[in-house]
Design a protein around this motif. Structure first.
Motif, PDB file in Angstrom:
ATOM      1  N   ALA A  82       5.557   2.218   5.571  1.00  0.00           N
ATOM      2  CA  ALA A  82       6.116   1.028   4.913  1.00  0.00           C
ATOM      3  C   ALA A  82       5.296  -0.208   5.276  1.00  0.00           C
ATOM      4  CB  ALA A  82       7.577   0.839   5.319  1.00  0.00           C
ATOM      5  N   GLU A  83       4.898  -0.320   6.543  1.00  0.00           N
ATOM      6  CA  GLU A  83       4.112  -1.491   6.956  1.00  0.00           C
ATOM      7  C   GLU A  83       2.726  -1.482   6.325  1.00  0.00           C
ATOM      8  OE1 GLU A  83       4.125  -2.231  11.184  1.00  0.00           O
ATOM      9  OE2 GLU A  83       6.296  -1.888  11.264  1.00  0.00           O
ATOM     10  N   ILE A  84       2.117  -0.322   6.269  1.00  0.00           N
ATOM     11  CA  ILE A  84       0.778  -0.244   5.652  1.00  0.00           C
ATOM     12  C   ILE A  84       0.882  -0.647   4.176  1.00  0.00           C
ATOM     13  CG2 ILE A  84      -1.081   1.326   4.941  1.00  0.00           C
ATOM     14  CD1 ILE A  84      -0.333   3.003   7.510  1.00  0.00           C
ATOM     15  N   LEU A  85       1.889  -0.120   3.489  1.00  0.00           N
ATOM     16  CA  LEU A  85       2.027  -0.399   2.057  1.00  0.00           C
ATOM     17  C   LEU A  85       2.407  -1.852   1.790  1.00  0.00           C
ATOM     18  CD1 LEU A  85       3.854   2.845   0.868  1.00  0.00           C
ATOM     19  CD2 LEU A  85       1.462   2.231   0.467  1.00  0.00           C
ATOM     20  N   ALA A  86       2.994  -2.517   2.782  1.00  0.00           N
ATOM     21  CA  ALA A  86       3.359  -3.934   2.606  1.00  0.00           C
ATOM     22  C   ALA A  86       2.133  -4.834   2.670  1.00  0.00           C
ATOM     23  CB  ALA A  86       4.369  -4.345   3.669  1.00  0.00           C
ATOM     24  N   GLY A  87       1.029  -4.320   3.174  1.00  0.00           N
ATOM     25  CA  GLY A  87      -0.188  -5.126   3.281  1.00  0.00           C
ATOM     26  C   GLY A  87      -0.706  -5.547   1.910  1.00  0.00           C
ATOM     27  N   THR A  88      -1.253  -6.762   1.844  1.00  0.00           N
ATOM     28  CA  THR A  88      -1.726  -7.256   0.547  1.00  0.00           C
ATOM     29  C   THR A  88      -3.173  -6.837   0.284  1.00  0.00           C
ATOM     30  OG1 THR A  88      -2.222  -9.325   1.657  1.00  0.00           O
ATOM     31  CG2 THR A  88      -0.179  -9.239   0.381  1.00  0.00           C
ATOM     32  N   HIS A  89      -3.877  -6.479   1.337  1.00  0.00           N
ATOM     33  CA  HIS A  89      -5.258  -6.040   1.168  1.00  0.00           C
ATOM     34  C   HIS A  89      -5.237  -4.569   0.763  1.00  0.00           C
ATOM     35  CE1 HIS A  89      -8.859  -8.283   1.876  1.00  0.00           C
ATOM     36  NE2 HIS A  89      -9.482  -7.145   2.132  1.00  0.00           N
ATOM     37  N   PRO A  90      -5.855  -4.201  -0.347  1.00  0.00           N
ATOM     38  CA  PRO A  90      -5.755  -2.802  -0.777  1.00  0.00           C
ATOM     39  C   PRO A  90      -6.436  -1.832   0.188  1.00  0.00           C
ATOM     40  CG  PRO A  90      -7.305  -3.993  -2.158  1.00  0.00           C
ATOM     41  CD  PRO A  90      -6.676  -5.010  -1.268  1.00  0.00           C
ATOM     42  N   GLU A 104      12.989   7.140   0.597  1.00  0.00           N
ATOM     43  CA  GLU A 104      12.551   5.735   0.564  1.00  0.00           C
ATOM     44  C   GLU A 104      11.028   5.634   0.648  1.00  0.00           C
ATOM     45  OE1 GLU A 104      14.420   7.069   2.967  1.00  0.00           O
ATOM     46  OE2 GLU A 104      13.961   6.256   4.948  1.00  0.00           O
ATOM     47  N   THR A 105      10.407   6.560   1.361  1.00  0.00           N
ATOM     48  CA  THR A 105       8.942   6.545   1.437  1.00  0.00           C
ATOM     49  C   THR A 105       8.345   6.951   0.087  1.00  0.00           C
ATOM     50  OG1 THR A 105       9.057   7.084   3.789  1.00  0.00           O
ATOM     51  CG2 THR A 105       6.927   7.404   2.712  1.00  0.00           C
ATOM     52  N   ARG A 106       8.949   7.937  -0.563  1.00  0.00           N
ATOM     53  CA  ARG A 106       8.447   8.323  -1.896  1.00  0.00           C
ATOM     54  C   ARG A 106       8.531   7.137  -2.848  1.00  0.00           C
ATOM     55  NH1 ARG A 106      11.718  12.816  -0.945  1.00  0.00           N
ATOM     56  NH2 ARG A 106      13.204  12.388  -2.600  1.00  0.00           N
ATOM     57  N   ALA A 107       9.651   6.426  -2.801  1.00  0.00           N
ATOM     58  CA  ALA A 107       9.832   5.291  -3.716  1.00  0.00           C
ATOM     59  C   ALA A 107       8.813   4.187  -3.415  1.00  0.00           C
ATOM     60  CB  ALA A 107      11.253   4.752  -3.603  1.00  0.00           C
ATOM     61  N   LEU A 108       8.613   3.886  -2.131  1.00  0.00           N
ATOM     62  CA  LEU A 108       7.654   2.843  -1.748  1.00  0.00           C
ATOM     63  C   LEU A 108       6.235   3.217  -2.160  1.00  0.00           C
ATOM     64  CD1 LEU A 108       8.340   1.508   1.860  1.00  0.00           C
ATOM     65  CD2 LEU A 108       8.309   0.228  -0.298  1.00  0.00           C
ATOM     66  N   LEU A 109       5.898   4.476  -1.933  1.00  0.00           N
ATOM     67  CA  LEU A 109       4.553   4.928  -2.305  1.00  0.00           C
ATOM     68  C   LEU A 109       4.319   4.686  -3.791  1.00  0.00           C
ATOM     69  CD1 LEU A 109       4.298   8.265  -0.283  1.00  0.00           C
ATOM     70  CD2 LEU A 109       2.646   6.401  -0.163  1.00  0.00           C
ATOM     71  N   ALA A 167       6.600  12.241  -6.201  1.00  0.00           N
ATOM     72  CA  ALA A 167       5.966  11.043  -5.644  1.00  0.00           C
ATOM     73  C   ALA A 167       4.646  10.721  -6.330  1.00  0.00           C
ATOM     74  CB  ALA A 167       5.730  11.221  -4.146  1.00  0.00           C
ATOM     75  N   ALA A 168       4.026  11.723  -6.957  1.00  0.00           N
ATOM     76  CA  ALA A 168       2.637  11.555  -7.422  1.00  0.00           C
ATOM     77  C   ALA A 168       2.525  10.919  -8.795  1.00  0.00           C
ATOM     78  CB  ALA A 168       1.955  12.922  -7.459  1.00  0.00           C
ATOM     79  N   HIS A 169       1.486  10.096  -8.960  1.00  0.00           N
ATOM     80  CA  HIS A 169       1.102   9.638 -10.287  1.00  0.00           C
ATOM     81  C   HIS A 169       0.070  10.576 -10.896  1.00  0.00           C
ATOM     82  CE1 HIS A 169       2.364   5.632  -8.506  1.00  0.00           C
ATOM     83  NE2 HIS A 169       3.117   5.745  -9.565  1.00  0.00           N
TER      84      HIS A 169
END
Ligand SMILES: Nc1ncnc2c1ncn2[C@@H]1O[C@H](COP(=O)(O)OP(=O)(O)OP(=O)(O)O)[C@@H](O)[C@H]1O
Ligand SMILES: O=C(O)C1=C[C@@H](O)[C@@H](O)[C@H](O)C1
Ligand SMILES: [Mg+2]
Length: 236
Positions: A82-90, A104-109, A167-169
Motif C-alpha cells: 500500500a505504501e509503495i503504491l501510494a508513491g507518486t513517482h512511478p 484490499e491489496t488486489r483493489a489497490l493494485l 487482479a490483473a489487467h
C-alpha cells in the motif's frame, strides 16, 4: 538485434496517469528478475516488495513466517505494498507471490498500477524452485503448506488462479521464453498502455493474453487503444 522496442529511448511515460507497473504471479515465475529488467529499460525505479518487507522487518521472510506466522507476514505485505503504491513517482513493482490474497491489496493494485500477471508451467516453476532450494536461495520462500515448497505448487496455483486473474489487467505467459523476451513483452505492453490511454478491462473481465506470439497480442492491445483515441469515440 535488440530485444527491446527500438523507437523510444526516454522510457515509459506515465503522463499523468499516476500508474505504476506491478507484476504478480506465482513464486519463481520471474517477477523480481523481469521487473528489474523492465525498470532499467523504462528508467523507472524498481521496488521488490519481498526485499522491502525484509529490509523494514530486519529479518528474512522465512524468519517472519517461523516466528510470527503467515498472517503477520501478510499484514507486513499489505502495508508495504500500500505504501509503495501510494508513491507518486512511478515504479515497477515486483510483488510477492501471495500479494493478491488480500482483497484490499488486489483493489489497490488495480487502482494504482497497470497489473501484469506472469504465468509459467507448474513443471517449470518446480524446476526453478528446486534449483533455488539446491542453491540455498529460497530464504524468502518458506513452504506455505505441509506438502512442502515443491509439492504445493499445483494446488496453491489452482486456488490462486482466480485471484491473479481478478487482479490483473493483462497476462503474459512465459512458456519457454527467456527473461529478456518476457521483459520485452512487459515493457512493450506497459508502454502501449501508457502512451495511449489504454482501455483496461474491469475486474473479472478476461485480461488480454500475451502468449507465444507477443507481437500479435501487443498489436491487439495497441489497436484497442487506438480505437479509444479515434475521433468518433472522442467526440461522442
Ligand atoms: N523466463 C525465465 N526463464 C528461465 N528462468 C527464469 C525465467 N524467469 C525467471 N527465471 C529464473 O527463476 C528464478 C526465480 O525468479 P524470480 O526470483 O525473479 O521469481 P519471483 O517471481 O520473483 O519469485 P518470488 O515470488 O518467490 O519472489 C530465478 O533464478 C530466475 O533467473
Ligand atoms: O507465494 C507466496 O505466498 C509467497 C511468495 C514470496 O514471494 C514471498 O512473498 C513469501 O514467501 C510468500
Ligand atoms: Mg521475487
Amino acid at each position: 538485434m535488440s530485444a527491446w522496442p527500438s523507437a523510444r529511448t526516454e522510457g515509459i511515460h506515465a503522463g499523468g496517469f499516476g500508474r505504476h507497473v506491478a507484476l504478480i504471479g506465482y513464486r519463481a515465475v520471474g517477477k523480481s528478475t523481469i521487473g528489474a529488467l523492465v525498470a532499467r529499460r523504462a528508467r523507472w525505479a524498481f521496488v521488490d516488495a519481498d526485499h522491502e518487507i525484509e529490509r523494514r522487518a530486519g529479518r528474512s521472510i522465512a524468519e517472519i513466517f517461523a516466528n510470527d506466522g503467515e498472517t503477520v507476514f501478510r499484514d507486513w505485505e499489505a502495508q508495504v505494498i500500500a505504501e509503495i503504491l501510494a508513491g507518486t513517482h512511478p515504479v515497477v513493482l515486483a510483488t510477492g507471490g501471495g500479494a493478491i490474497l488480500r482483497a484490499e491489496t488486489r483493489a489497490l493494485l488495480r487502482q494504482r498500477a497497470f497489473v501484469i500477471w506472469l504465468t509459467a508451467d507448474p513443471t517449470e516453476l518446480r524446476r526453478r524452485l528446486a534449483l533455488s532450494l539446491e542453491r540455498g536461495r529460497s530464504g524468502h520462500r518458506p513452504a506455505l503448506t505441509s506438502a512442502g515448497l515443491l509439492e504445493e505448487i499445483e494446488p496453491i496455483l489452482a486456488a490462486r488462479a482466480p485471484l491473479y486473474r481478478a487482479a490483473a489487467h493483462a497476462e503474459i505467459a512465459g512458456l519457454n521464453r527467456s527473461v529478456t523476451e518476457v521483459a520485452a513483452d512487459v515493457y512493450r505492453l506497459a508502454r502501449s498502455c501508457f502512451e495511449v490511454t489504454c482501455p483496461l478491462p474491469a475486474a473479472g473481465e478476461s485480461p488480454p493474453l500475451l502468449p507465444e506470439d507477443p507481437s500479435g497480442t501487443a498489436t491487439a492491445v495497441q489497436q484497442a487503444a487506438v480505437d479509444m483515441e479515434s475521433p468518433s469515440r472522442r467526440s461522442s
